[in-house]
Design a protein around this motif. Structure first.
Motif, PDB file in Angstrom:
ATOM      1  N   UNK A   9       0.832  -1.210   0.000  1.00 38.84           N
ATOM      2  CA  UNK A   9       0.000   0.000   0.000  1.00 38.84           C
ATOM      3  C   UNK A   9       0.865   1.257   0.000  1.00 38.84           C
ATOM      4  N   UNK A  10       1.907   1.250   0.829  1.00 41.14           N
ATOM      5  CA  UNK A  10       2.792   2.413   0.873  1.00 41.14           C
ATOM      6  C   UNK A  10       3.518   2.611  -0.457  1.00 41.14           C
ATOM      7  N   UNK A  11       3.986   1.538  -1.050  1.00 39.75           N
ATOM      8  CA  UNK A  11       4.702   1.642  -2.323  1.00 39.75           C
ATOM      9  C   UNK A  11       3.777   2.103  -3.451  1.00 39.75           C
ATOM     10  N   UNK A  12       2.508   1.702  -3.395  1.00 37.57           N
ATOM     11  CA  UNK A  12       1.559   2.074  -4.454  1.00 37.57           C
ATOM     12  C   UNK A  12       1.290   3.573  -4.486  1.00 37.57           C
ATOM     13  N   UNK A  13       1.607   4.269  -3.410  1.00 41.14           N
ATOM     14  CA  UNK A  13       1.407   5.715  -3.371  1.00 41.14           C
ATOM     15  C   UNK A  13       2.441   6.477  -4.190  1.00 41.14           C
TER      16      UNK A  13
END
Length: 152
Positions: A9-13
């Protein structure tokens, strides 16, 4: 929610995780972040910028802290971190980390970690971090980070 889901989720930002090309793997030693030193990450000619190495280690220590926090139904955030740079990492070097929880209190964790050169297994940098473990306003499973808004 598990650690890999939080990381994804953090990387998808976009942001720093994506910019640095960080990846997360689980090993017998726990979570390990990995990064290759690209030309965009150099600080001096041909070597990694210290800030890129610090971000790699902050992420590594943070993922170790988050793993503990998730087991408690909590989240974790960095309070402070100290890094010792041991040797330069040349552009093209693939790095990986190993971390360990040194102290686990009610609301604070102390985590140590080392970034290693994948080819030689030589340590490149060592870090000690303190992390706050806290109950989020909403359970982690209900939280969906939003992408930053672009200016009009």
């Amino acid at each position: 929610m598990d650690l890999k889901t939080v990381f994804a989720k953090l990387k998808s930002l976009g942001g720093l995780f994506a910019t640095l090309g960080l990846t997360l793997h689980t090993t017998e030693h726990g979570p390990s972040t990995q990064m290759t030193v690209t030309p965009e990450l150099q600080g001096g000619p041909g070597v990694a910028h210290g800030g890129a190495l610090m971000a790699l280690l902050d992420t590594a220590l943070g993922m170790q802290a988050m793993e503990v926090a998730l087991q408690r139904g909590s989240a974790a955030s960095t309070v402070e971190m100290k890094v010792n740079f041991l040797r330069p990492a040349a552009v093209g070097t693939s790095l990986y980390t190993r971390t360990q929880v040194q102290s686990e209190g009610k609301s604070l964790l102390v985590v140590t970690g080392t970034a290693f050169d994948r080819d030689s297994d030589a340590p490149v940098a060592f870090a000690v971090g303190t992390f706050n473990v806290y109950k989020p306003a909403r359970p982690a499973a209900q939280q969906t980070p939003e992408a930053p808004r672009q200016p009009d």
